[in-house]
Design an enzyme around this catalytic site. Structure first.
Site, PDB file in Angstrom:
ATOM      1  N   GLU A 104       0.865  -1.184   0.000  1.00 29.89           N
ATOM      2  CA  GLU A 104       0.000   0.000   0.000  1.00 29.89           C
ATOM      3  C   GLU A 104       0.894   1.224   0.000  1.00 29.89           C
ATOM      4  OE1 GLU A 104      -2.523  -0.225   3.465  1.00 29.89           O
ATOM      5  OE2 GLU A 104      -3.048  -2.306   3.006  1.00 29.89           O
ATOM      6  N   ASP A 162       1.168  10.277   3.615  1.00 33.36           N
ATOM      7  CA  ASP A 162       1.801  11.155   4.597  1.00 33.36           C
ATOM      8  C   ASP A 162       0.764  12.110   5.179  1.00 33.36           C
ATOM      9  OD1 ASP A 162       3.773  12.163   6.137  1.00 33.36           O
ATOM     10  OD2 ASP A 162       4.745  13.323   4.549  1.00 33.36           O
ATOM     11  N   CYS A 218      35.661  41.333  -1.487  1.00 34.37           N
ATOM     12  CA  CYS A 218      36.617  42.396  -1.779  1.00 34.37           C
ATOM     13  C   CYS A 218      36.192  43.743  -1.215  1.00 34.37           C
ATOM     14  CB  CYS A 218      36.850  42.509  -3.281  1.00 34.37           C
ATOM     15  SG  CYS A 218      35.414  43.136  -4.168  1.00 34.37           S
ATOM     16  N   TYR A 238      -7.439   1.902   5.831  1.00 36.06           N
ATOM     17  CA  TYR A 238      -6.532   0.786   5.524  1.00 36.06           C
ATOM     18  C   TYR A 238      -6.543  -0.372   6.514  1.00 36.06           C
ATOM     19  CZ  TYR A 238      -3.414   4.047   8.118  1.00 36.06           C
ATOM     20  OH  TYR A 238      -2.882   4.918   9.019  1.00 36.06           O
ATOM     21  N   CYS A 270      29.017  41.882  -7.909  1.00 39.14           N
ATOM     22  CA  CYS A 270      30.249  42.580  -7.616  1.00 39.14           C
ATOM     23  C   CYS A 270      30.872  42.865  -8.985  1.00 39.14           C
ATOM     24  CB  CYS A 270      31.181  41.702  -6.785  1.00 39.14           C
ATOM     25  SG  CYS A 270      32.828  42.413  -6.620  1.00 39.14           S
ATOM     26  N   CYS A 311      38.216  41.110  -8.046  1.00 38.09           N
ATOM     27  CA  CYS A 311      37.689  40.502  -6.810  1.00 38.09           C
ATOM     28  C   CYS A 311      38.180  39.046  -6.751  1.00 38.09           C
ATOM     29  CB  CYS A 311      36.171  40.548  -6.826  1.00 38.09           C
ATOM     30  SG  CYS A 311      35.409  39.574  -5.519  1.00 38.09           S
ATOM     31  N   CYS A 346      30.646  43.781  -1.341  1.00 36.49           N
ATOM     32  CA  CYS A 346      31.059  42.411  -1.649  1.00 36.49           C
ATOM     33  C   CYS A 346      31.764  41.801  -0.436  1.00 36.49           C
ATOM     34  CB  CYS A 346      31.995  42.411  -2.858  1.00 36.49           C
ATOM     35  SG  CYS A 346      32.687  40.782  -3.189  1.00 36.49           S
ATOM     36  N   LYS A 372       2.219   4.575   1.550  1.00 39.85           N
ATOM     37  CA  LYS A 372       2.254   5.150   2.888  1.00 39.85           C
ATOM     38  C   LYS A 372       1.860   6.614   2.726  1.00 39.85           C
ATOM     39  CE  LYS A 372       5.310   5.714   6.864  1.00 39.85           C
ATOM     40  NZ  LYS A 372       4.290   6.284   7.690  1.00 39.85           N
ATOM     41  N   LYS A 421      10.451   3.286   3.499  1.00 38.50           N
ATOM     42  CA  LYS A 421      10.342   4.733   3.282  1.00 38.50           C
ATOM     43  C   LYS A 421      11.214   5.240   2.144  1.00 38.50           C
ATOM     44  CE  LYS A 421       9.737   7.092   7.126  1.00 38.50           C
ATOM     45  NZ  LYS A 421       8.790   7.962   7.820  1.00 38.50           N
TER      46      LYS A 421
HETATM   47  S1  IVH Z   1      -0.931   0.481   8.757  1.00 37.64           S
HETATM   48  C1  IVH Z   1      -0.509  -1.612  12.672  1.00 37.64           C
HETATM   49  N1  IVH Z   1      -1.080   1.479   6.323  1.00 37.64           N
HETATM   50  O1  IVH Z   1       2.056   5.389   8.864  1.00 37.64           O
HETATM   51  C2  IVH Z   1      -0.412  -0.936  11.372  1.00 37.64           C
HETATM   52  N2  IVH Z   1      -0.271   2.886   8.065  1.00 37.64           N
HETATM   53  O2  IVH Z   1       4.562   5.100  10.329  1.00 37.64           O
HETATM   54  C3  IVH Z   1      -0.807   0.462  11.457  1.00 37.64           C
HETATM   55  N3  IVH Z   1       0.244   5.163   7.341  1.00 37.64           N
HETATM   56  O3  IVH Z   1       0.676   5.499  12.070  1.00 37.64           O
HETATM   57  C4  IVH Z   1      -0.548   1.271  10.277  1.00 37.64           C
HETATM   58  N4  IVH Z   1      -0.310   4.899   5.236  1.00 37.64           N
HETATM   59  O4  IVH Z   1      -0.416   6.918  10.213  1.00 37.64           O
HETATM   60  C5  IVH Z   1      -0.741   1.711   7.602  1.00 37.64           C
HETATM   61  N5  IVH Z   1      -1.312   2.232   4.138  1.00 37.64           N
HETATM   62  C6  IVH Z   1      -0.970   2.468   5.412  1.00 37.64           C
HETATM   63  C7  IVH Z   1      -0.505   3.719   5.855  1.00 37.64           C
HETATM   64  C8  IVH Z   1      -0.155   3.895   7.189  1.00 37.64           C
HETATM   65  C9  IVH Z   1       0.145   5.755   6.143  1.00 37.64           C
HETATM   66  C10 IVH Z   1       0.769   5.837   8.547  1.00 37.64           C
HETATM   67  C11 IVH Z   1      -0.057   5.631   9.790  1.00 37.64           C
HETATM   68  C12 IVH Z   1       0.896   5.032  10.779  1.00 37.64           C
HETATM   69  C13 IVH Z   1       2.212   5.470  10.250  1.00 37.64           C
HETATM   70  C14 IVH Z   1       3.341   4.580  10.732  1.00 37.64           C
END
Ligand code: IVH
Length: 719
Positions: A129, A133, A444, A241, A459, A464, A441, A131, A347
């Site tokens: 999945e 932010d 110089c 998720y 300058c 210089c 400058c 991640k 990451k």
């Molecule tokens: S699963 C026990 N799935 O990342 C598992 N987390 O660094 C719980 N996050 O606190 C998290 N996308 O805020 C999961 N597809 C995803 C995610 C995700 C973002 C965040 C979430 C978590 C943090 C951990």
């Protein structure tokens, strides 16, 4: 029925309210979750108003899942802390594929699936999945209704922010299930899309309010807003998720509109992949980029794909999350103190991070342009540690409104030069001094100049030391004279000690003097002198480029050198017939003017004279003209006179004193040709140390092989 009507709602009003709620909820789901609108906006608005009026007339018809109830009435005083039914864990991180593989190895070990020696590791299906932010949310549903939403907090307790979360249109107020379970816990990520973030910051800027550092901060700040109306205006989004259901629950056994013919509820999930489908069926928005990955190789491909793919997404991501698919295996793997063993966050290197400004430095480039540079506490960004970033120019500096001791946000994406993107003015120390470019400058001390309509501050003192250092660095750089062994540090020493005051001075250095400098041995000093001598025969277009004339880059230098095969001819045209210069394809008036200025400057005329006396001919060699498609042939030597005319050379390995481009220049200046591969037609292979397959090939084809001395002998004019 009028808005003033009290009393119990008549039957038709009640059933119309139910109908309107259903219609509006479905339309909102299609619009916000599926991103596939089904209803025209004006129709939605009309139905919404009808429901609102009905509810105003008969307040007992107001249901908690009514679309009119997303935005609560009055601001809260504060938030209360609540305990999560099921703790919110965090994730362990991996920062590269080796760490991912180590995680997988540990997982196999706890699952007792370690491969026998030499056997490949067994493949366990996983879900990849993105991640997101954003900010994690825990949503609690009871009998299908959203009853509570909380922030992650410390994982055990979070802040109750239900009123705010209800305003997120992609969070269902009621699950789309015929028989919802007694309770359901859903976890996911709240986020602010990039475009919305930009709009929010633009508006804050216009109101003179402090800007949010990034979408995640904006989202966190919004979720903690006391007034849900503000939250509603910020248009947050939510991806679900994770799913938790009561032990033993199966569809069809919960409370709900029993007896009514309804589409079957989805089965209890046995895998993460099924959980995502379940969440989708229940009305949640699930990120569409999740993928079922059969093995570790597929996980790595997924990670690599999204490294670039994520740039095109309308929201921020900082990695991918990999989860073991089988929920029974997840159970078997269990948890460590803070994170599940069955999942890992892989990451991407951060591209943007806050840091503390230490100093405003000023860099003076070889053209005299003064660039403000922020020096700050080192931060890891996109795989490297960064502690300096450009502030571009005085305008940008003013726009950032930088103050001493500011916390700044620095960005570095891949190959991009680090830059300061924002200042977190809300963190500014009281009474901090505003930072500006100096008036003189820093190198110089002469007054800096900023011309009308120009972004750059300069300058203009041609002696210089910063400008000189820049000019020297440019002269010896790869695309110019390509002198090995003369780095920035050495140039600095030479200028600081007054040993070199112009490009010409470089050619007056002797090995004994160089050897006395810091970090220089006798051998490297000798090599450097040899390299300088060899650089005298670099082609005219490289010399022209090396002079560092404003607007004359490598491409323009080649075009100019072809049309004006000597410095004298170019100077004459620059002075008296600029139309001959602008007649060259790709060369415009700005360049002609810059050349005119350069050749008119006495110091530059002096430099050209000195270079000639030092042995530079500042003229295209016959080889150059031939390579350039034939010149007028009026140079000092015509092609016939060239000693190497008609001969082909291949260079391989490292020569003792000539760099590759210098050797090539020498050969071409003498009318020879240099090619990349050895054939029967090759006249000579010039081989140095660590020569490779080209040497072997030459030997097998019987092509003559020369060393550097042999090449030099060929280049000597014949008897
Ligand atoms: S699963 C026990 N799935 O990342 C598992 N987390 O660094 C719980 N996050 O606190 C998290 N996308 O805020 C999961 N597809 C995803 C995610 C995700 C973002 C965040 C979430 C978590 C943090 C951990």
């Amino acid at each position: 029925m009028g808005p003033d009507g009290g009393g119990p709602a008549p039957g038709p009003a009640r059933s119309r309210a139910v109908e309107l709620r259903g219609l509006l909820s479905r339309a909102a789901h299609a619009y916000y979750v599926l991103d596939a609108p089904e209803m025209e906006d004006p129709v939605y608005d009309r139905l919404y108003r009808e429901l609102l009026e009905l509810e105003q007339a008969h307040p007992e018809l107001i249901a908690p899942d009514s679309p009119t109830q997303r935005v609560g009435g009055t601001p809260a005083e504060g938030f209360t802390s609540v305990e999560h039914r099921i703790g919110l864990l965090s994730l362990d991180n991996a920062f590269n594929l080796a760490e991912l593989e180590a995680w997988y190895g540990r997982l196999l070990k706890v699952l007792d699936r370690e491969p026998a020696e030499d056997a490949p590791p067994p493949a366990l299906p996983m879900v990849g999945e993105l991640k997101i932010d954003g900010n994690a949310l825990a949503l609690s549903y009871e009998r299908g209704l959203l009853v509570r939403a909380a922030t992650r907090g410390d994982g055990e307790r979070g802040e109750e922010i239900t009123a705010n979360v209800r305003t997120i249109q992609s969070v269902p107020l009621r699950l789309q299930l015929a028989h919802p379970p007694e309770w359901v816990e859903v976890r996911g990520e709240a986020l602010i899309p990039d475009a919305t973030f930009a709009a929010i910051n633009a508006e804050r800027q216009s109101r003179g309010e402090a800007l949010f550092a990034n979408p995640r901060n904006a989202c966190a700040g919004t979720l903690r807003q006391l007034d849900p109306r503000v939250v509603a205006a910020r248009r947050l989004d939510f991806f679900a998720y994770t799913l938790h259901l009561p032990d033993g629950w199966q569809p069809g056994h919960g409370a709900g509109a029993a007896g009514k013919a309804q589409p079957a509820d989805p089965a209890r999930p046995t895998s993460q992949w099924d959980s995502l489908s379940w969440l989708q069926a229940a009305g949640f928005k699930v990120n569409p980029n999740a993928a079922l990955l059969p093995d570790l190789a597929a996980v790595e491909a997924f990670f690599t794909h999204w490294d670039t793919g994520r740039r095109a997404l309308p929201y921020a991501t900082d990695g991918v999350v990999v989860k073991l698919n089988d929920l029974r295996l997840q159970d078997a793997a269990g948890f460590t103190q803070k994170a599940p063993r069955w999942a890992i966050a892989l990451k991407y290197p951060a591209e943007e991070a806050p840091s503390k400004l230490l100093r405003l430095a000023c860099q003076v480039g070889r053209t005299g342009v003064v660039t403000p540079v922020a020096e700050f506490e080192p931060v890891p960004l996109a795989g490297t540690s960064v502690s300096r970033a450009t502030l571009h120019n005085a305008d940008r500096l003013a726009e950032l409104d930088l103050h001493a001791g500011d916390t700044i946000v620095v960005r570095k994406a891949g190959e991009i030069i680090p830059e300061v993107v924002r200042v977190l003015s809300e963190l500014r120390p009281a009474g901090a001094r505003r930072l500006e470019l100096p008036h003189v400058c820093p190198e110089c001390g002469s007054e800096l100049v900023r011309e009308e309509g120009e972004a750059a501050t300069r300058c203009v003192n041609s002696s210089c030391p910063a400008i000189l250092r820049g000019a020297l660095r440019h002269w010896v750089s790869k695309g110019a004279l390509d002198v090995d062994g003369l780095g920035a540090k050495l140039i600095e020493q030479l200028v600081d000690r007054g040993l070199v005051a112009s490009i010409a001075d470089l050619y007056r250095l002797d090995a004994a003097l160089l050897a006395s400098l810091e970090r220089m041995g006798a051998r490297s000093a000798e090599k450097l002198v040899a390299a300088l001598v060899a650089s005298k025969v670099q082609p005219w277009h490289r010399q022209l480029y090396g002079l560092g004339i404003h607007h004359v880059g490598e491409v323009n230098a080649k075009a100019l050198a072809r049309a004006f095969p000597s410095a004298a001819e170019l100077a004459t045209a620059a002075e008296g017939t600029p139309e001959l210069i602008t007649a060259v394809y790709g060369i415009g008036g700005e360049i002609a003017q810059s050349l005119q200025q350069w050749f008119a400057t006495p110091a530059n005329q002096q430099l050209l004279g000195q270079l000639e006396r030092l042995g530079f001919c500042l003229t295209a060699g016959p080889g150059e003209l031939a390579a350039a498609g034939g010149g007028p042939g009026n140079g000092p030597g015509s092609a016939e006179a060239a000693p190497l005319a008609g001969q082909t050379f291949v260079l391989t390995g490292t020569l003792p004193s000539l760099s590759r481009s210098q050797a090539q220049a020498l050969i071409e200046a003498a009318g020879g040709k240099v090619t990349g591969s050895v054939s029967k037609k090759t006249s000579y292979v010039v081989a140095g140390e660590e020569a490779g397959s080209k040497l072997t090939k030459a030997e097998s084809l019987g092509v003559a092989v020369l060393d550097e001395a042999g090449l030099r002998a060929l280049l000597e004019p014949g008897p």
